[in-house]
Design an enzyme around this catalytic site. Structure first.
Site, PDB file in Angstrom:
ATOM      1  N   ASN A   7       0.879  -1.156   0.000  1.00 29.85           N
ATOM      2  CA  ASN A   7       0.000   0.000   0.000  1.00 29.85           C
ATOM      3  C   ASN A   7       0.924   1.214   0.000  1.00 29.85           C
ATOM      4  OD1 ASN A   7      -1.723   2.091   0.528  1.00 29.85           O
ATOM      5  ND2 ASN A   7      -2.629   1.193   2.369  1.00 29.85           N
ATOM      6  N   ARG A  97      -2.728  -2.185  -3.301  1.00 32.24           N
ATOM      7  CA  ARG A  97      -3.907  -1.367  -3.064  1.00 32.24           C
ATOM      8  C   ARG A  97      -3.827  -0.180  -4.030  1.00 32.24           C
ATOM      9  NH1 ARG A  97      -4.928   3.385   1.098  1.00 32.24           N
ATOM     10  NH2 ARG A  97      -7.148   3.619   0.729  1.00 32.24           N
ATOM     11  N   HIS A 186     -12.765   3.045   0.390  1.00 31.49           N
ATOM     12  CA  HIS A 186     -12.756   2.031   1.458  1.00 31.49           C
ATOM     13  C   HIS A 186     -13.464   0.748   1.018  1.00 31.49           C
ATOM     14  CE1 HIS A 186     -12.555   5.246   4.933  1.00 31.49           C
ATOM     15  NE2 HIS A 186     -11.359   4.870   4.563  1.00 31.49           N
ATOM     16  N   ASN A 219      -9.433   6.979  10.794  1.00 30.83           N
ATOM     17  CA  ASN A 219      -9.131   8.399  10.613  1.00 30.83           C
ATOM     18  C   ASN A 219      -9.959   8.923   9.442  1.00 30.83           C
ATOM     19  OD1 ASN A 219      -7.893  10.654  11.547  1.00 30.83           O
ATOM     20  ND2 ASN A 219      -6.163  10.437  10.148  1.00 30.83           N
ATOM     21  N   GLY A 220     -10.100   8.096   8.389  1.00 23.03           N
ATOM     22  CA  GLY A 220     -11.102   8.350   7.346  1.00 23.03           C
ATOM     23  C   GLY A 220     -12.333   7.523   7.692  1.00 23.03           C
ATOM     24  N   ARG A 249     -11.096  15.613   7.952  1.00 21.25           N
ATOM     25  CA  ARG A 249     -11.888  15.968   6.762  1.00 21.25           C
ATOM     26  C   ARG A 249     -13.287  16.373   7.193  1.00 21.25           C
ATOM     27  NH1 ARG A 249     -10.703  10.572   3.938  1.00 21.25           N
ATOM     28  NH2 ARG A 249      -8.532  10.779   3.309  1.00 21.25           N
ATOM     29  N   GLU A 342     -14.033  -0.113  16.103  1.00 19.40           N
ATOM     30  CA  GLU A 342     -13.639  -1.338  16.804  1.00 19.40           C
ATOM     31  C   GLU A 342     -13.396  -1.103  18.301  1.00 19.40           C
ATOM     32  OE1 GLU A 342     -10.281  -2.843  14.509  1.00 19.40           O
ATOM     33  OE2 GLU A 342     -11.476  -2.564  12.699  1.00 19.40           O
ATOM     34  N   GLU A 393      -8.005  -5.152   5.437  1.00 23.70           N
ATOM     35  CA  GLU A 393      -7.951  -4.882   3.996  1.00 23.70           C
ATOM     36  C   GLU A 393      -6.831  -5.667   3.323  1.00 23.70           C
ATOM     37  OE1 GLU A 393      -8.369  -0.685   5.480  1.00 23.70           O
ATOM     38  OE2 GLU A 393      -8.950  -0.395   3.393  1.00 23.70           O
TER      39      GLU A 393
END
Ligand code: AMP
Length: 418
Positions: A7, A97, A186, A219-220, A249, A342, A393
């Site tokens: 990634n 990714r 995502h 965080n996103g 954001r 989570e 992921e």
């Protein structure tokens, strides 16, 4: 099969070596053998590496480009004291990714010249993400020549959204000419969590009636409405800026605000972009932090602005959940994932408060006890069940990569991962 998953971001490289195949994926026993992060590429980089069953490594050194970062990762994976493989030849495939696949990529695909051109065609729409993703691919291609490489897109899961969900209310010519539409992101996380939820409910993977909502709160943050394993709507849009409130954001806002503020504060487009992406969200409202854990602590200590930020976060999430129950015409199960989803029981409880009328209820003790582990947090006998599902992921990228490579080897056309 040992699969290297990369990634690659603008100044960072996350890497994992995973072991997976059809049987272990079906049994859920496939796993990461080592995980690592090279941060601050282009300067004095920090390398963090955690091999399974061996001591972690933390070192810093000058790493000026992604190819050196990938080479460093391979060195660690094969180093006699901390390595998890003897040499590079044990790696059989690389999964990448890739953030944006536009409308072209509806599934994961093996990377060839044509696919590479397609990923480059999306540079315009993801200028911060797709170019470093390609840098990671080129580095792996040079350092591991001849290995199959697979692209797994953040957008492809959401390509099943109907036009009524993905179109904006702007002149249609902007969609036709510039691809202005909602893509969603995502996707790998939502697909993973949705598959886990389906298994936890004991329902078949292709059950057309199963209605799920997955909340990825890191965080996103984004939320997706899923029916029969297909994304019907998701909160991120043309870029990851739309939708829920996030760490830094803004999420949804009246677009006229941007025009207004750019004039008032004499901001350039770059500055306006930084304002909305880096200085807004939880950080912007609280003036304190983008980190939910810190905000919950500050709120408990009496900080009103921290409370306000958490309130806006939970309220926005509740609004989306209620909207998506409407989109789905009901709900069978909802999952919380990501660092906040989570771990933050209080956020889960505050977001669902008031949604009891839709059947969404929490068992207080179960909710409090669920931290970073898969767990049901709705009461016994609930009609709409609620779960915490830690997302993974990289595991999904490795599984897609395995499946595509296995198909290629057996001479089959690579099958679209479901
Ligand atoms: P991620 O991007 O998935 O790593 O998630 C990062 C977010 O998860 C940050 O806002 C963290 O503050 C939040 N987070 C992680 N652990 C906790 C925790 N125990 N309680 C509340 N928030 C947490």
């Amino acid at each position: 099969m040992k699969v290297l998953v990369l990634n690659s971001g603008s100044s960072s490289l996350k890497f994992q070596l995973l072991e997976t195949d059809a049987a272990s994926a079906a049994a859920g026993t496939d796993r990461a053998l080592a995980k690592g992060l090279v941060d601050n590429i282009g300067s004095t980089a920090v390398v963090r590496y955690e091999p399974l069953g061996k001591p972690p490594v933390r070192e810093s050194s000058e790493i000026l480009e992604h190819k050196i970062a990938v080479a460093r990762s391979l060195d660690l994976l094969t180093r006699p004291d901390v390595g998890v493989i003897r040499d590079r030849s044990e790696i059989e495939a690389v999964g990448h990714r890739i953030v944006h696949g536009g409308e072209q990529f509806k599934t994961s695909v093996p990377i060839d010249d044509e696919v590479l051109r397609g990923i480059e065609d999306c540079f315009d729409m993801a200028p911060l993400h797709n170019p470093p993703n390609v840098r990671g691919y080129r580095a792996a291609r040079d350092l591991l020549p001849g290995l199959p490489q697979v692209a797994v897109f953040d957008t492809s899961f959401h390509q099943t959204m109907p036009a009524e969900a993905f179109l904006y209310g702007v002149p249609h010519v902007l969609y036709q000419r510039h691809g202005i539409r909602r893509y969603g992101f995502h996707g790998t996380s939502h697909r993973y969590v949705s598959a886990r939820l389906t298994a936890l409910l004991g329902r078949p993977a292709d059950d057309p009636d199963l209605r799920l909502i997955t909340c990825h709160l890191g965080n996103g943050c984004s939320i997706t409405a899923i029916q029969g394993g297909r994304s019907l709507d998701t909160s991120m849009g043309f870029t990851p800026l739309e939708g829920l409130l996030m760490g830094s954001r803004s999420g949804d806002l009246d677009p006229a605000i941007i025009l207004h503020i750019m004039g008032k504060e004499e901001l350039s487009t770059l500055e306006a972009s930084a304002l909305l992406n880096k200085h807004s969200g939880l950080l912007g409202i609280s003036g304190l932090s983008n980190d939910m854990r810190k905000l919950l602590e500050a709120e408990a200590a009496g900080n009103d602005r921290a409370k306000l930020a958490v309130d806006v976060f939970c309220y926005r999430l509740k609004k989306y959940i209620a909207a998506y129950v409407g989109v789905l015409g009901g709900i069978d199960a909802l999952a919380f994932a990501g660092g906040i989803g989570e771990n933050a029981a209080a956020v889960r409880a505050r977001s669902l408060l008031g949604l009891e009328v839709m059947g969404l209820r929490l068992d207080e003790a179960r909710n409090r006890a669920a931290r970073g582990v898969e767990a049901e947090i709705s009461p016994e006998g609930a009609t709409a069940r609620v779960f915490v599902v830690p997302t993974d992921e990289e595991l999904l990228i490795a599984r897609d990569t395995y499946r595509i490579v296995a198909d290629l080897r057996s001479g089959k056309k690579p099958e679209a991962p479901a």
